[in-house]
Design a protein around this motif. Sequence first.
Motif, PDB file in Angstrom:
ATOM      1  N   UNK A  32       0.942  -1.479  -0.179  1.00  0.00           N
ATOM      2  CA  UNK A  32      -0.242  -0.085   0.332  1.00  0.00           C
ATOM      3  C   UNK A  32       0.459   1.387   0.268  1.00  0.00           C
ATOM      4  N   UNK A  33       0.403   2.057  -0.902  1.00  0.00           N
ATOM      5  CA  UNK A  33       1.150   3.646  -0.556  1.00  0.00           C
ATOM      6  C   UNK A  33       0.228   4.560  -1.115  1.00  0.00           C
ATOM      7  N   UNK A  34       0.609   6.102  -0.309  1.00  0.00           N
ATOM      8  CA  UNK A  34      -0.523   7.411  -0.579  1.00  0.00           C
ATOM      9  C   UNK A  34       0.527   7.979  -1.823  1.00  0.00           C
ATOM     10  N   UNK A  64      -9.301  -1.516   2.335  1.00  0.00           N
ATOM     11  CA  UNK A  64      -7.948  -0.564   2.730  1.00  0.00           C
ATOM     12  C   UNK A  64      -8.619   0.557   3.102  1.00  0.00           C
ATOM     13  N   UNK A  65      -7.944   1.218   4.243  1.00  0.00           N
ATOM     14  CA  UNK A  65      -8.336   2.546   5.021  1.00  0.00           C
ATOM     15  C   UNK A  65      -7.718   3.356   4.669  1.00  0.00           C
ATOM     16  N   UNK A 109      -1.517  18.543  10.160  1.00  0.00           N
ATOM     17  CA  UNK A 109      -3.086  16.949   9.261  1.00  0.00           C
ATOM     18  C   UNK A 109      -1.554  15.729   9.000  1.00  0.00           C
ATOM     19  N   UNK A 110      -2.124  14.794   9.600  1.00  0.00           N
ATOM     20  CA  UNK A 110      -1.450  13.601   9.471  1.00  0.00           C
ATOM     21  C   UNK A 110      -1.978  12.932   8.809  1.00  0.00           C
ATOM     22  N   UNK A 111      -1.874  12.190   7.342  1.00  0.00           N
ATOM     23  CA  UNK A 111      -2.586  10.803   7.201  1.00  0.00           C
ATOM     24  C   UNK A 111      -1.789   9.847   6.808  1.00  0.00           C
ATOM     25  N   UNK A 112      -2.730   8.957   6.749  1.00  0.00           N
ATOM     26  CA  UNK A 112      -1.791   7.546   7.148  1.00  0.00           C
ATOM     27  C   UNK A 112      -2.665   6.529   6.991  1.00  0.00           C
ATOM     28  N   UNK A 113      -2.774   5.189   5.793  1.00  0.00           N
ATOM     29  CA  UNK A 113      -3.975   4.313   5.192  1.00  0.00           C
ATOM     30  C   UNK A 113      -2.929   3.024   5.020  1.00  0.00           C
ATOM     31  N   UNK A 114      -4.015   1.901   5.715  1.00  0.00           N
ATOM     32  CA  UNK A 114      -3.431   0.297   5.665  1.00  0.00           C
ATOM     33  C   UNK A 114      -4.424  -0.744   4.610  1.00  0.00           C
TER      34      UNK A 114
END
Length: 582
Positions: A32-34, A64-65, A109-114
């Motif tokens: 996974x990648x932003x 995917x979150x 603002x903080x972003x991360x994905x799973x």
Amino acid sequence: RLGFSLVDVVGNSAIQQPTATLTMTRDLPPAIAITSPEKDAMVVEGLTIPITVDAGDDYGLSAVRLHIGINDKFQPVASGAPEGADKRRHQLKHSLDLAKLGAHAGDQITLFAEAIDTRPDPQLTRTAIRRLGVITEQDYNDRIREEADVAMIAGKYERLLQEFEKQIAEQRRIEEKLKELSEAARKEGDKGNLLGEFSMALSDQLDLNRKLDQLANEMSDFGRDNPVYDFEKDLEEKLRQQAEEIRKSVAQADADTKKAVEQGPPPPQPPGPKTVEDLATAAREQRERLQGGSDQMNEQIRKPLEELADLHELMKDFKRFEQLAEKQGEIAEQSKAYQDKADPNAEDRLAMRELGARQREIARELEQLSKKLKQDADAAQEKFPEAADSARQLADDMKQSGLPELARQAAQSLLDSKPDGHAQADKLQQEMDKLLADAAQPGQEGVAKGMDRALKLQRKMKPGDSLRQMMLSKKFRPLPGQQGQQGMGEGGEMAQSMTEGRPTLLGGESLLDGPIADSIAGRGNNGGNGMPGAPTARIDRPDKSNVDQSSSRRTNTPESGTLLLQYDNIADAYFRRLTTKP
């Protein structure tokens, strides 16, 4: 490995014994990648930022979150799951509305994905944290002003003008085609092909009218309420006026086309000579209207940008001299530590050689700047004589003072670890400060007078605070074929800054190098094509990269039936070799 023995009801054994091979593999974790935004960034408050997350897995994805936090307080999770037969890849898109999120300047603002896979046991992979700092539009503009110049700002206008020229060229092609058909319609004889060619020309004209409508809409919505330079507000108003003229022209062309077609015989009969001639006349009149608008836009938009880009180059030349004087002052100050060391040790010699290398770079840049001042002065002489004279005077003073030679002498002394290196570096600094005091005020005064005359008097435009805004630029273009200090303020649509060591900027501005920038970069090199290595636009969009490249995977699982069959044949042969007696 499996082997099968087949026997029929009367006890006859099969001639061949079927075999099969099962290969055990491990379920790899998902990748996974932003992909948008591509890196940490500074964003303007009030914008809506597109967030894109790409995920993949060898067997399948279950979820995917995306996690979004503001000042360490996280919002409800945005999630998605792949649909359809192929569950192995999924792209999650989310519009991050800063206003709705309640984000203001100074917030983080903080972003991360799973990503979670499906089988045999669920596994989770998480991206690194992507951070977005919220800034005001004024702060964003000032940062862009440091990394860009008028030539880069001009690129977005040039692209629009080029698109308009392209549509005019298409209108001219249709006009010529209808002229040919009009002559053919007057002639007696076989007109079997006339209807088909006429229908195609008519279709092309209608398609072009719709493209012109789209171009007019783009012109109307062009730019931002608070652009990088204040003079852009006048340019954007000129575009809106031209957009209205294009809409009127298209409406007239549609009416003329409808009238010409309705008065002719209905298909499948070929059009009469008058129908084709009227349509050709309508095409010619539209082309003339569009061409007049293009000529006006070149006069009201392209020419001011060309002139201001030339003026900005002069402004940046003066700014560059100031920066070189600051760098020289630092070298002179640091070299003072070694002025009393008649017999420097190994560490001192190493330090002095490093200072000498920096001093030699100053010498090269001073020589380059002297040449560039004269070239830019020649380019701006006609429209900005006061600023051009100031630049030419500074170049002459640099030559008379022998600044490059003084810098080379100081560099050689420092490279040779001589104690007089500091004295020579200090002398150079004093000479540069003296010229700076003499040149700064006349240069700024000449630039201000030139801008006022070019904008206020000649074009009735309002400069506003453009002079101060342009003076913030730190983007320097060296002479062709030479290496030199150069800002790298590049971007596109969301204005992604690419300066090394500085965060990405997202704020809706477009920065493109076009013909004006290429012309400036090509000076002294039979220019116009730009110099080697000249910056090009970088568009702030996620690359079409394979998300697997962001994975921590170290092995690959065969996914193709063909590969498994090939492996099966090899395994069979190898097994028979091991189990068969010689």
